[in-house]
Design a protein around this motif. Structure first.
Motif, PDB file in Angstrom:
ATOM      1  N   MET A   1       0.850  -1.181   0.000  1.00 43.44           N
ATOM      2  CA  MET A   1       0.000   0.000   0.000  1.00 43.44           C
ATOM      3  C   MET A   1       0.890   1.237   0.000  1.00 43.44           C
ATOM      4  O   MET A   1       1.653   1.428  -0.909  1.00 43.44           O
ATOM      5  N   LEU A   2       0.815   2.025   1.017  1.00 38.55           N
ATOM      6  CA  LEU A   2       1.687   3.185   1.144  1.00 38.55           C
ATOM      7  C   LEU A   2       2.809   2.829   2.116  1.00 38.55           C
ATOM      8  O   LEU A   2       2.574   2.737   3.315  1.00 38.55           O
ATOM      9  N   PRO A   3       4.019   2.617   1.621  1.00 39.29           N
ATOM     10  CA  PRO A   3       5.121   2.263   2.520  1.00 39.29           C
ATOM     11  C   PRO A   3       5.310   3.275   3.648  1.00 39.29           C
ATOM     12  O   PRO A   3       5.723   2.914   4.741  1.00 39.29           O
ATOM     13  N   ALA A   4       4.994   4.529   3.387  1.00 43.04           N
ATOM     14  CA  ALA A   4       5.178   5.568   4.410  1.00 43.04           C
ATOM     15  C   ALA A   4       4.304   5.304   5.635  1.00 43.04           C
ATOM     16  O   ALA A   4       4.677   5.670   6.745  1.00 43.04           O
ATOM     17  N   LEU A   5       3.158   4.663   5.453  1.00 41.26           N
ATOM     18  CA  LEU A   5       2.311   4.350   6.601  1.00 41.26           C
ATOM     19  C   LEU A   5       3.012   3.346   7.509  1.00 41.26           C
ATOM     20  O   LEU A   5       3.125   3.565   8.715  1.00 41.26           O
ATOM     21  N   ALA A   6       3.499   2.255   6.930  1.00 35.90           N
ATOM     22  CA  ALA A   6       4.216   1.237   7.717  1.00 35.90           C
ATOM     23  C   ALA A   6       5.472   1.822   8.354  1.00 35.90           C
ATOM     24  O   ALA A   6       5.781   1.532   9.513  1.00 35.90           O
ATOM     25  N   GLU A   7       6.188   2.651   7.619  1.00 35.68           N
ATOM     26  CA  GLU A   7       7.414   3.269   8.136  1.00 35.68           C
ATOM     27  C   GLU A   7       7.126   4.139   9.364  1.00 35.68           C
ATOM     28  O   GLU A   7       7.995   4.330  10.208  1.00 35.68           O
ATOM     29  N   GLY A   9       4.666   3.436  11.518  1.00 39.07           N
ATOM     30  CA  GLY A   9       4.001   2.622  12.525  1.00 39.07           C
ATOM     31  C   GLY A   9       2.488   2.612  12.444  1.00 39.07           C
ATOM     32  O   GLY A   9       1.815   2.302  13.421  1.00 39.07           O
ATOM     33  N   VAL A  10       1.939   2.935  11.279  1.00 33.37           N
ATOM     34  CA  VAL A  10       0.494   2.947  11.090  1.00 33.37           C
ATOM     35  C   VAL A  10       0.081   1.635  10.434  1.00 33.37           C
ATOM     36  O   VAL A  10       0.614   1.255   9.391  1.00 33.37           O
ATOM     37  N   ASN A  11      -0.886   0.953  11.047  1.00 31.78           N
ATOM     38  CA  ASN A  11      -1.361  -0.320  10.531  1.00 31.78           C
ATOM     39  C   ASN A  11      -2.505  -0.073   9.547  1.00 31.78           C
ATOM     40  O   ASN A  11      -3.483   0.601   9.873  1.00 31.78           O
ATOM     41  N   VAL A  12      -2.385  -0.627   8.334  1.00 35.71           N
ATOM     42  CA  VAL A  12      -3.454  -0.523   7.340  1.00 35.71           C
ATOM     43  C   VAL A  12      -4.384  -1.718   7.542  1.00 35.71           C
ATOM     44  O   VAL A  12      -4.011  -2.854   7.260  1.00 35.71           O
ATOM     45  N   VAL A  13      -5.578  -1.458   8.047  1.00 33.26           N
ATOM     46  CA  VAL A  13      -6.562  -2.515   8.272  1.00 33.26           C
ATOM     47  C   VAL A  13      -7.243  -2.879   6.963  1.00 33.26           C
ATOM     48  O   VAL A  13      -7.515  -4.040   6.686  1.00 33.26           O
ATOM     49  N   PHE A  24     -10.603   7.485  -2.273  1.00 34.57           N
ATOM     50  CA  PHE A  24      -9.919   6.378  -1.620  1.00 34.57           C
ATOM     51  C   PHE A  24     -10.436   6.302  -0.191  1.00 34.57           C
ATOM     52  O   PHE A  24     -10.680   7.325   0.442  1.00 34.57           O
ATOM     53  N   PHE A  25     -10.589   5.090   0.305  1.00 39.04           N
ATOM     54  CA  PHE A  25     -11.043   4.884   1.680  1.00 39.04           C
ATOM     55  C   PHE A  25     -10.047   3.969   2.377  1.00 39.04           C
ATOM     56  O   PHE A  25      -9.755   2.879   1.883  1.00 39.04           O
ATOM     57  N   PHE A  26      -9.511   4.429   3.494  1.00 42.62           N
ATOM     58  CA  PHE A  26      -8.569   3.636   4.269  1.00 42.62           C
ATOM     59  C   PHE A  26      -9.110   3.458   5.678  1.00 42.62           C
ATOM     60  O   PHE A  26      -9.657   4.399   6.257  1.00 42.62           O
ATOM     61  N   VAL A  27      -8.957   2.279   6.213  1.00 38.36           N
ATOM     62  CA  VAL A  27      -9.177   2.055   7.637  1.00 38.36           C
ATOM     63  C   VAL A  27      -7.790   1.803   8.199  1.00 38.36           C
ATOM     64  O   VAL A  27      -7.119   0.830   7.838  1.00 38.36           O
ATOM     65  N   LEU A  28      -7.347   2.741   9.030  1.00 46.15           N
ATOM     66  CA  LEU A  28      -5.988   2.712   9.566  1.00 46.15           C
ATOM     67  C   LEU A  28      -6.045   2.635  11.080  1.00 46.15           C
ATOM     68  O   LEU A  28      -6.991   3.123  11.701  1.00 46.15           O
ATOM     69  N   GLU A  29      -5.014   2.049  11.672  1.00 41.40           N
ATOM     70  CA  GLU A  29      -4.972   1.916  13.129  1.00 41.40           C
ATOM     71  C   GLU A  29      -3.670   2.516  13.651  1.00 41.40           C
ATOM     72  O   GLU A  29      -2.585   2.115  13.246  1.00 41.40           O
ATOM     73  N   THR A  30      -3.820   3.505  14.531  1.00 39.34           N
ATOM     74  CA  THR A  30      -2.671   4.137  15.167  1.00 39.34           C
ATOM     75  C   THR A  30      -3.143   4.936  16.377  1.00 39.34           C
ATOM     76  O   THR A  30      -4.298   5.363  16.427  1.00 39.34           O
ATOM     77  N   ASP A  31      -2.263   5.123  17.320  1.00 42.86           N
ATOM     78  CA  ASP A  31      -2.542   5.998  18.463  1.00 42.86           C
ATOM     79  C   ASP A  31      -1.819   7.329  18.303  1.00 42.86           C
ATOM     80  O   ASP A  31      -1.880   8.171  19.183  1.00 42.86           O
ATOM     81  N   ASP A  32      -1.147   7.499  17.169  1.00 44.90           N
ATOM     82  CA  ASP A  32      -0.286   8.665  16.966  1.00 44.90           C
ATOM     83  C   ASP A  32      -0.744   9.449  15.735  1.00 44.90           C
ATOM     84  O   ASP A  32      -0.491   9.049  14.597  1.00 44.90           O
ATOM     85  N   TYR A  33      -1.424  10.570  15.977  1.00 46.84           N
ATOM     86  CA  TYR A  33      -1.939  11.392  14.874  1.00 46.84           C
ATOM     87  C   TYR A  33      -0.816  11.875  13.960  1.00 46.84           C
ATOM     88  O   TYR A  33      -0.952  11.864  12.735  1.00 46.84           O
ATOM     89  N   ASP A  34       0.306  12.293  14.544  1.00 45.27           N
ATOM     90  CA  ASP A  34       1.423  12.781  13.732  1.00 45.27           C
ATOM     91  C   ASP A  34       1.961  11.694  12.814  1.00 45.27           C
ATOM     92  O   ASP A  34       2.323  11.962  11.661  1.00 45.27           O
ATOM     93  N   ALA A  35       2.002  10.453  13.303  1.00 42.92           N
ATOM     94  CA  ALA A  35       2.452   9.334  12.461  1.00 42.92           C
ATOM     95  C   ALA A  35       1.480   9.125  11.300  1.00 42.92           C
ATOM     96  O   ALA A  35       1.897   8.833  10.171  1.00 42.92           O
ATOM     97  N   LEU A  36       0.201   9.296  11.563  1.00 46.50           N
ATOM     98  CA  LEU A  36      -0.807   9.169  10.512  1.00 46.50           C
ATOM     99  C   LEU A  36      -0.593  10.215   9.429  1.00 46.50           C
ATOM    100  O   LEU A  36      -0.573   9.905   8.234  1.00 46.50           O
ATOM    101  N   VAL A  37      -0.411  11.463   9.838  1.00 45.93           N
ATOM    102  CA  VAL A  37      -0.194  12.542   8.867  1.00 45.93           C
ATOM    103  C   VAL A  37       1.083  12.288   8.064  1.00 45.93           C
ATOM    104  O   VAL A  37       1.093  12.418   6.837  1.00 45.93           O
ATOM    105  N   GLU A  38       2.152  11.897   8.734  1.00 46.07           N
ATOM    106  CA  GLU A  38       3.414  11.614   8.026  1.00 46.07           C
ATOM    107  C   GLU A  38       3.248  10.435   7.071  1.00 46.07           C
ATOM    108  O   GLU A  38       3.798  10.433   5.972  1.00 46.07           O
TER     109      GLU A  38
END
Length: 94
Positions: A1-7, A9-13, A24-38
Motif C-alpha cells: 500500500m503506502l510504505p510511508a504508513l508502515a514506516e 508505525g500505522v497499521n493498514v486494516v 480512496f477509503f482507508f481504515v488505519l490503526e494508530t494511536d499517533d496522529y502525527d504518524a498518521l499525517v506523516e
C-alpha cells in the motif's frame, strides 16, 4: 500500500477505492496522529482527506455504562400508591 504508513508505525486494516468518484477509503490503526499525517504525506498532493477518529463501540458503551453506574446517585425505586375510591368503588392504582 503506502510504505510511508508502515514506516511511521500505522497499521493498514483495509483500503478501498471508488475509481469513478476519485475517492480512496482507508481504515488505519494508530494511536499517533502525527504518524498518521506523516504516513499519508506522499498522497497529500493528490487532493483532500477527511480523517475521522473512531473507537471500539462495544468497549466505549461498556465504559460509559460502568462510569454512569459508579456516579449515579439516583437510586429511587418506583412505587405504586392507592387512591381512595371516589364513591365507594374499589381502589384505583395510579
Amino acid at each position: 500500500m503506502l510504505p510511508a504508513l508502515a514506516e511511521n508505525g500505522v497499521n493498514v486494516v483495509g483500503a478501498w477505492v471508488d475509481p469513478p468518484g476519485h475517492d480512496f477509503f482507508f481504515v488505519l490503526e494508530t494511536d499517533d496522529y502525527d504518524a498518521l499525517v506523516e504516513g499519508l504525506r506522499p498522497i497529500i498532493p493528490s487532493g483532500t482527506a477527511t480523517i475521522q477518529p473512531v473507537g471500539d463501540m462495544g468497549a466505549t458503551v461498556a465504559k460509559r455504562i460502568a462510569e454512569e453506574s459508579l456516579t449515579s446517585t439516583n437510586w429511587e425505586i418506583p412505587h405504586v400508591h392507592v387512591q381512595p375510591p371516589p364513591s365507594g368503588e374499589a381502589g384505583a392504582l395510579c
